[in-house]
Enzyme design. Structure first.
Site, PDB file in Angstrom:
ATOM      1  N   GLU A 200     -52.912 -41.422  55.199  1.00  0.00           N
ATOM      2  CA  GLU A 200     -52.814 -42.280  54.021  1.00  0.00           C
ATOM      3  C   GLU A 200     -53.074 -43.704  54.479  1.00  0.00           C
ATOM      4  O   GLU A 200     -52.562 -44.129  55.513  1.00  0.00           O
ATOM      5  CB  GLU A 200     -51.409 -42.219  53.384  1.00  0.00           C
ATOM      6  CG  GLU A 200     -51.077 -40.895  52.733  1.00  0.00           C
ATOM      7  CD  GLU A 200     -50.589 -39.864  53.730  1.00  0.00           C
ATOM      8  OE1 GLU A 200     -50.043 -40.263  54.786  1.00  0.00           O
ATOM      9  OE2 GLU A 200     -50.773 -38.665  53.475  1.00  0.00           O
TER      10      GLU A 200
ATOM     11  N   TYR B 201     -61.439 -45.695  59.709  1.00  0.00           N
ATOM     12  CA  TYR B 201     -61.302 -44.244  59.584  1.00  0.00           C
ATOM     13  C   TYR B 201     -62.620 -43.579  59.204  1.00  0.00           C
ATOM     14  O   TYR B 201     -62.950 -42.506  59.717  1.00  0.00           O
ATOM     15  CB  TYR B 201     -60.213 -43.910  58.562  1.00  0.00           C
ATOM     16  CG  TYR B 201     -58.853 -44.431  58.952  1.00  0.00           C
ATOM     17  CD1 TYR B 201     -58.364 -44.253  60.240  1.00  0.00           C
ATOM     18  CD2 TYR B 201     -58.055 -45.109  58.037  1.00  0.00           C
ATOM     19  CE1 TYR B 201     -57.125 -44.737  60.610  1.00  0.00           C
ATOM     20  CE2 TYR B 201     -56.809 -45.600  58.400  1.00  0.00           C
ATOM     21  CZ  TYR B 201     -56.348 -45.404  59.685  1.00  0.00           C
ATOM     22  OH  TYR B 201     -55.122 -45.878  60.044  1.00  0.00           O
TER      23      TYR B 201
END
Ligand SMILES: CC(C)(COP(=O)(O)OP(=O)(O)OC[C@H]1O[C@@H](n2cnc3c(N)ncnc32)[C@H](O)[C@@H]1OP(=O)(O)O)[C@@H](O)C(=O)NCCC(=O)NCCS
Length: 149
Positions: A104, A116
């Site tokens: 998250e 990411y």
């Protein structure tokens, strides 16, 4: 050159201080950090530069894993340490036979999302109000690991 090594309970103070500096109201209590570092179901790595802890990150050890946290000291950001730490955590996950990883990330943190994405994570969902201290949404991201391919 910063050195990467497994985090130990002796890193508790430095990790807790870095967490407060980076995450403010969303940082964890010392008790939570202590439990995390002692848990057999977690793997934490830290980054040490000239004797100072300048980064840390951890994963859950489970077939469907979660990247628990990752943080790099403000003084050391944008030097590739976050990407290298993430790669080291993914290597740990592959070594553990972990098949997939979720994470998250704050919906308003484009920089972390970029980090990411560059490591192969894809956005799959939004969790409204996930960060309760600030009411910020989370983007959920996912990556299939080698052990499943
Ligand atoms: C997110 C964080 C871990 C990145 O660590 P870092 O060591 O600065 O990251 P890197 O230098 O390896 O960056 C790798 C790539 O990610 C992206 N990126 C990282 N930080 C960025 C920023 N602030 N703005 C834009 N892009 C960013 C860039 O694409 C970068 O590559 P580039 O420098 O070649 O453009 C660090 O900024 C941090 O600790 N932030 C506070 C805590 C946090 O938000 N953690 C993530 C919680 S989900």
């Amino acid at each position: 050159m910063p050195e990467f090594r497994p985090a130990t309970p002796a890193d508790l103070d430095a990790i807790a201080a870095l967490d407060v500096d980076l995450f403010g109201p969303e940082s964890w209590s010392r008790a939570t950090h202590r439990e995390e570092l002692a848990s057999p179901f977690r793997r934490y790595l830290c980054v040490v530069d000239e004797g100072r802890l300048v980064g840390w990150g951890g994963i859950i050890v489970a077939p469907a894993s979660d990247l628990v946290t990752i943080g790099v000291a403000r003084t050391h950001q944008r030097r590739g340490i976050g990407a290298a730490l993430l790669a080291a955590l993914l290597a740990e996950a592959n070594g553990e036979g972990i098949e997939e990883m979720f994470l998250e990330v704050r919906a308003d943190d484009a920089g972390a999302q970029r980090l990411y994405e560059r490591a192969g994570f894809e956005a799959i969902a939004v969790r409204p109000n996930y960060y309760q201290a600030t009411g910020t949404d989370a983007v959920v991201m996912h990556k299939a690991l080698k052990s499943r391919q």
